[in-house]
Design a protein around this motif. Structure first.
Motif, PDB file in Angstrom:
ATOM      1  N   ALA A  96     -24.154-169.908  -1.618  1.00 13.17           N
ATOM      2  CA  ALA A  96     -24.430-169.310  -2.928  1.00 13.17           C
ATOM      3  C   ALA A  96     -23.809-167.920  -3.035  1.00 13.17           C
ATOM      4  N   LEU A  97     -23.997-167.111  -2.009  1.00 11.96           N
ATOM      5  CA  LEU A  97     -23.471-165.749  -2.049  1.00 11.96           C
ATOM      6  C   LEU A  97     -21.944-165.736  -2.044  1.00 11.96           C
ATOM      7  N   GLU A  98     -21.327-166.636  -1.276  1.00 11.93           N
ATOM      8  CA  GLU A  98     -19.867-166.733  -1.262  1.00 11.93           C
ATOM      9  C   GLU A  98     -19.320-167.203  -2.613  1.00 11.93           C
ATOM     10  N   ALA A  99     -20.118-167.994  -3.336  1.00  8.99           N
ATOM     11  CA  ALA A  99     -19.700-168.492  -4.652  1.00  8.99           C
ATOM     12  C   ALA A  99     -19.831-167.419  -5.733  1.00  8.99           C
ATOM     13  N   GLY A 100     -20.545-166.319  -5.410  1.00  7.42           N
ATOM     14  CA  GLY A 100     -20.680-165.240  -6.380  1.00  7.42           C
ATOM     15  C   GLY A 100     -22.086-165.019  -6.893  1.00  7.42           C
ATOM     16  N   ALA A 101     -23.081-165.620  -6.261  1.00  7.43           N
ATOM     17  CA  ALA A 101     -24.469-165.433  -6.689  1.00  7.43           C
ATOM     18  C   ALA A 101     -24.890-163.982  -6.490  1.00  7.43           C
ATOM     19  N   ALA A 102     -25.780-163.507  -7.356  1.00 11.25           N
ATOM     20  CA  ALA A 102     -26.279-162.139  -7.273  1.00 11.25           C
ATOM     21  C   ALA A 102     -27.520-162.041  -6.390  1.00 11.25           C
ATOM     22  N   ASP A 103     -28.303-163.128  -6.330  1.00 11.93           N
ATOM     23  CA  ASP A 103     -29.550-163.102  -5.567  1.00 11.93           C
ATOM     24  C   ASP A 103     -29.913-164.516  -5.141  1.00 11.93           C
ATOM     25  N   PHE A 104     -30.698-164.606  -4.078  1.00 14.39           N
ATOM     26  CA  PHE A 104     -31.143-165.891  -3.540  1.00 14.39           C
ATOM     27  C   PHE A 104     -32.579-165.706  -3.096  1.00 14.39           C
ATOM     28  N   GLN A 105     -33.483-166.580  -3.588  1.00 16.15           N
ATOM     29  CA  GLN A 105     -34.895-166.487  -3.214  1.00 16.15           C
ATOM     30  C   GLN A 105     -35.396-167.843  -2.778  1.00 16.15           C
ATOM     31  N   VAL A 106     -36.357-167.828  -1.866  1.00 18.62           N
ATOM     32  CA  VAL A 106     -36.941-169.059  -1.357  1.00 18.62           C
ATOM     33  C   VAL A 106     -38.443-169.030  -1.628  1.00 18.62           C
ATOM     34  N   ASP A 107     -38.952-170.116  -2.194  1.00 18.40           N
ATOM     35  CA  ASP A 107     -40.387-170.276  -2.416  1.00 18.40           C
ATOM     36  C   ASP A 107     -40.744-171.651  -1.868  1.00 18.40           C
ATOM     37  N   GLU A 108     -41.346-171.665  -0.682  1.00 21.43           N
ATOM     38  CA  GLU A 108     -41.605-172.882   0.081  1.00 21.43           C
ATOM     39  C   GLU A 108     -40.288-173.623   0.297  1.00 21.43           C
ATOM     40  N   ASN A 109     -40.115-174.820  -0.220  1.00 19.93           N
ATOM     41  CA  ASN A 109     -38.878-175.581  -0.033  1.00 19.93           C
ATOM     42  C   ASN A 109     -37.984-175.558  -1.271  1.00 19.93           C
ATOM     43  N   ILE A 110     -38.177-174.571  -2.116  1.00 18.91           N
ATOM     44  CA  ILE A 110     -37.381-174.446  -3.330  1.00 18.91           C
ATOM     45  C   ILE A 110     -36.487-173.219  -3.198  1.00 18.91           C
ATOM     46  N   PHE A 111     -35.179-173.421  -3.387  1.00 20.86           N
ATOM     47  CA  PHE A 111     -34.212-172.332  -3.343  1.00 20.86           C
ATOM     48  C   PHE A 111     -33.850-171.965  -4.782  1.00 20.86           C
ATOM     49  N   GLU A 112     -33.938-170.689  -5.098  1.00 21.94           N
ATOM     50  CA  GLU A 112     -33.568-170.209  -6.423  1.00 21.94           C
ATOM     51  C   GLU A 112     -32.359-169.292  -6.288  1.00 21.94           C
ATOM     52  N   VAL A 113     -31.292-169.642  -6.984  1.00 20.08           N
ATOM     53  CA  VAL A 113     -30.056-168.880  -6.967  1.00 20.08           C
ATOM     54  C   VAL A 113     -29.932-168.195  -8.326  1.00 20.08           C
ATOM     55  N   TYR A 114     -29.751-166.863  -8.306  1.00 18.86           N
ATOM     56  CA  TYR A 114     -29.609-166.087  -9.542  1.00 18.86           C
ATOM     57  C   TYR A 114     -28.182-165.563  -9.648  1.00 18.86           C
ATOM     58  N   THR A 115     -27.631-165.656 -10.860  1.00 28.18           N
ATOM     59  CA  THR A 115     -26.265-165.196 -11.096  1.00 28.18           C
ATOM     60  C   THR A 115     -26.214-164.321 -12.341  1.00 28.18           C
ATOM     61  N   ASP A 116     -25.140-163.583 -12.459  1.00 28.93           N
ATOM     62  CA  ASP A 116     -24.821-162.909 -13.699  1.00 28.93           C
ATOM     63  C   ASP A 116     -24.469-164.024 -14.687  1.00 28.93           C
ATOM     64  N   PRO A 117     -24.841-163.903 -15.962  1.00 36.43           N
ATOM     65  CA  PRO A 117     -24.525-164.978 -16.919  1.00 36.43           C
ATOM     66  C   PRO A 117     -23.036-165.339 -16.964  1.00 36.43           C
ATOM     67  N   ASP A 118     -22.170-164.353 -16.782  1.00 36.70           N
ATOM     68  CA  ASP A 118     -20.727-164.612 -16.817  1.00 36.70           C
ATOM     69  C   ASP A 118     -20.249-165.413 -15.603  1.00 36.70           C
ATOM     70  N   ASP A 119     -20.976-165.330 -14.493  1.00 33.92           N
ATOM     71  CA  ASP A 119     -20.599-166.028 -13.262  1.00 33.92           C
ATOM     72  C   ASP A 119     -21.308-167.370 -13.092  1.00 33.92           C
ATOM     73  N   PHE A 120     -22.192-167.696 -14.008  1.00 34.52           N
ATOM     74  CA  PHE A 120     -23.054-168.878 -13.852  1.00 34.52           C
ATOM     75  C   PHE A 120     -22.264-170.174 -13.625  1.00 34.52           C
TER      76      PHE A 120
END
Length: 180
Positions: A96-120
């Motif tokens: 995710a980070l190599e692809a350009g994600a701004a943030d990565f969060q884990v909640d139990e077995n769920i991965f949430e990847v956050y991006t800038d809207p332009d990079d989505f």
């Protein structure tokens, strides 16, 4: 109905003058317990839609607010949700980070990847190319802080308000900072 009226109506549709003109509008207000609410709508009648949204916010919450009253509490972000049950957290995070994600969060077995809207789209396509499947992938208004509701009546009213807004054909998205 007179023939002239019928002819005028048919001519209007043939010429394209009767095409509906939809507008994107955003309404802001407060739900039960002071929960911030943003409502995105696509409507051909702004007067009808604003009246309906105002009614929902007045009936179930604290009411409609002025433009900008709650939007400052939200950030527009690309959100990609991945079921990480059979995946290595560190590997997915690096992808995710190599692809350009701004943030990565884990909640139990769920991965949430956050991006800038332009990079989505770029990040989404890169993760899809890695073979990852998404539970959800869209641009969202993400709250900066959350509001917890402790009163049972407030919780019921919030659930009911979200239910009636979801049933409204004009309302596309409802964003809120309720900590469920």
């Amino acid at each position: 109905v007179p023939n002239d009226n019928i002819k005028r109506t048919l001519d209007k549709y043939k010429s394209g003058a009767a095409t509906e003109n939809y507008e994107h509008v955003t309404y802001e207000g407060y739900g039960p317990g002071g929960v911030a609410v943003l409502v995105d709508a696509l409507t051909d009648n702004k007067n009808r839609t604003v009246a309906e949204v105002r009614h929902y916010l007045d009936k179930y919450g604290k009411g409609m607010g002025a433009s900008g009253c709650v939007s400052w509490q939200f950030d527009k972000k690309g959100v990609i949700v991945i079921n990480g049950e059979d995946l290595d957290e560190e590997t997915v995070m690096m992808q995710a980070l190599e692809a350009g994600a701004a943030d990565f969060q884990v909640d139990e077995n769920i991965f949430e990847v956050y991006t800038d809207p332009d990079d989505f789209e770029t990040v989404k396509e890169a993760l899809k190319a890695e073979g990852l499947e998404f539970l959800e992938a869209e641009i969202q208004m993400v709250p900066q802080t959350y509001t917890a509701l402790t009163n049972e009546d407030d919780i019921k009213n919030m659930e009911k308000m979200l239910e009636v807004m979801e049933a409204n054909d004009d309302i596309q998205d409802v964003w809120h900072n309720w900590e469920e």
